[in-house]
Design a protein around this motif. Structure first.
Motif, PDB file in Angstrom:
ATOM      1  N   GLU A   1       3.680   1.928  -9.198  1.00 43.89           N
ATOM      2  CA  GLU A   1       2.534   1.074  -9.609  1.00 43.89           C
ATOM      3  C   GLU A   1       2.908  -0.119 -10.324  1.00 43.89           C
ATOM      4  O   GLU A   1       2.187  -1.033 -10.671  1.00 43.89           O
ATOM      5  CB  GLU A   1       1.407   1.978 -10.312  1.00 43.89           C
ATOM      6  CG  GLU A   1       0.574   3.073  -9.614  1.00 43.89           C
ATOM      7  CD  GLU A   1      -0.131   2.490  -8.731  1.00 43.89           C
ATOM      8  OE1 GLU A   1      -0.633   1.179  -8.462  1.00 43.89           O
ATOM      9  OE2 GLU A   1      -0.364   3.187  -7.496  1.00 43.89           O
TER      10      GLU A   1
ATOM     11  N   ARG B   1       0.838   4.416  -2.463  1.00 45.26           N
ATOM     12  CA  ARG B   1       0.902   5.938  -1.878  1.00 45.26           C
ATOM     13  C   ARG B   1       1.900   6.753  -2.548  1.00 45.26           C
ATOM     14  O   ARG B   1       1.671   8.011  -2.709  1.00 45.26           O
ATOM     15  CB  ARG B   1       0.718   6.070  -0.330  1.00 45.26           C
ATOM     16  CG  ARG B   1      -0.705   5.549   0.242  1.00 45.26           C
ATOM     17  CD  ARG B   1      -0.648   5.740   1.719  1.00 45.26           C
ATOM     18  NE  ARG B   1       0.110   4.941   2.519  1.00 45.26           N
ATOM     19  CZ  ARG B   1       0.000   3.834   3.096  1.00 45.26           C
ATOM     20  NH1 ARG B   1      -1.234   3.356   2.525  1.00 45.26           N
ATOM     21  NH2 ARG B   1       0.705   2.994   3.587  1.00 45.26           N
TER      22      ARG B   1
ATOM     23  N   TRP C   1       8.298  10.540   0.400  1.00 41.15           N
ATOM     24  CA  TRP C   1       7.239   9.431   0.526  1.00 41.15           C
ATOM     25  C   TRP C   1       7.947   8.250   1.096  1.00 41.15           C
ATOM     26  O   TRP C   1       7.253   7.349   1.838  1.00 41.15           O
ATOM     27  CB  TRP C   1       6.470   9.198  -0.698  1.00 41.15           C
ATOM     28  CG  TRP C   1       7.063   8.561  -1.790  1.00 41.15           C
ATOM     29  CD1 TRP C   1       7.903   8.931  -2.988  1.00 41.15           C
ATOM     30  CD2 TRP C   1       7.269   7.031  -2.007  1.00 41.15           C
ATOM     31  NE1 TRP C   1       8.589   8.043  -3.643  1.00 41.15           N
ATOM     32  CE2 TRP C   1       8.333   6.892  -3.124  1.00 41.15           C
ATOM     33  CE3 TRP C   1       7.008   5.911  -1.059  1.00 41.15           C
ATOM     34  CZ2 TRP C   1       8.785   5.574  -3.618  1.00 41.15           C
ATOM     35  CZ3 TRP C   1       7.347   4.702  -1.576  1.00 41.15           C
ATOM     36  CH2 TRP C   1       8.254   4.583  -2.984  1.00 41.15           C
TER      37      TRP C   1
ATOM     38  N   SER D   1       0.799  -1.332   0.036  1.00 40.76           N
ATOM     39  CA  SER D   1      -0.140  -0.149  -0.011  1.00 40.76           C
ATOM     40  C   SER D   1       0.936   1.353   0.029  1.00 40.76           C
ATOM     41  O   SER D   1       0.440   2.078  -0.585  1.00 40.76           O
ATOM     42  CB  SER D   1      -0.972  -0.249   1.344  1.00 40.76           C
ATOM     43  OG  SER D   1      -1.836  -0.962   1.277  1.00 40.76           O
ATOM     44  N   GLY D   2       2.074   1.005   0.748  1.00 41.83           N
ATOM     45  CA  GLY D   2       3.086   2.259   0.624  1.00 41.83           C
ATOM     46  C   GLY D   2       3.556   2.663  -0.853  1.00 41.83           C
ATOM     47  O   GLY D   2       3.796   3.581  -0.886  1.00 41.83           O
TER      48      GLY D   2
ATOM     49  N   GLU E   1       7.001   6.170   4.577  1.00 38.16           N
ATOM     50  CA  GLU E   1       6.432   4.666   4.399  1.00 38.16           C
ATOM     51  C   GLU E   1       7.416   3.875   5.286  1.00 38.16           C
ATOM     52  O   GLU E   1       6.773   2.983   6.017  1.00 38.16           O
ATOM     53  CB  GLU E   1       6.497   4.337   2.978  1.00 38.16           C
ATOM     54  CG  GLU E   1       5.159   4.931   2.286  1.00 38.16           C
ATOM     55  CD  GLU E   1       3.791   5.005   2.929  1.00 38.16           C
ATOM     56  OE1 GLU E   1       3.389   3.780   3.522  1.00 38.16           O
ATOM     57  OE2 GLU E   1       2.847   6.006   2.657  1.00 38.16           O
TER      58      GLU E   1
END
Length: 133
Positions: free
Chosen positions: A81, A77, A99, A73-74, A103
């Motif tokens: 992808e 976020r 980010w 999920s991190g 994370e």
């Protein structure tokens, strides 16, 4: 007595068990079912393509998340992808974008809480055993 057919799995399942990105595997791996015996052989005596794929990537998202020490999920976020190569992962680790720092801190907090809960449960179980004597 009837002959047993060998257990087989889809290429996507086999790729997941091997920890590799299916689209990066050879066509013959992607085309048909993989038997359990063939998977065991790949795990025990990996061919050159599998060794190279595990070493250089592209790696599937669970492997990328593990190497970056974040959750899947991190990754999402953080905008990651797609599959990443080892070189791209190393570049992220070297650059440490905000980010990624966030994370990794979040993952560390989750692991610390899991350890605290596990230790509390073990302590409670030990107290329960001591009290029942």
């Amino acid at each position: 007595m009837s002959q047993k057919t060998p257990q087989s799995m889809k290429p996507a399942t086999a790729a997941k068990k091997l920890g590799v990105y299916l689209p990066a595997t050879p066509a013959e791996f992607q085309e048909g079912p993989i038997t359990r015996a063939a998977l065991d052989e790949l795990m025990n005596e990996p061919p050159e393509w599998l060794v190279a794929l595990r070493q250089n990537g592209p790696h599937p998202r669970p492997v990328v998340a593990q190497k970056l020490n974040v959750s899947i999920s991190g990754l999402a976020r953080g905008g990651v992808e797609e599959a990443l190569t080892t070189e791209q992962i190393n570049a992220l680790l070297a650059d440490r974008p905000q980010w990624l720092q966030n994370e990794r801190a979040s993952m560390a907090a989750v692991r610390a809480e899991e350890a605290r809960v596990r230790d509390a449960a073990a302590q409670k179980a030990a107290e329960g055993r001591a009290g029942s004597r």
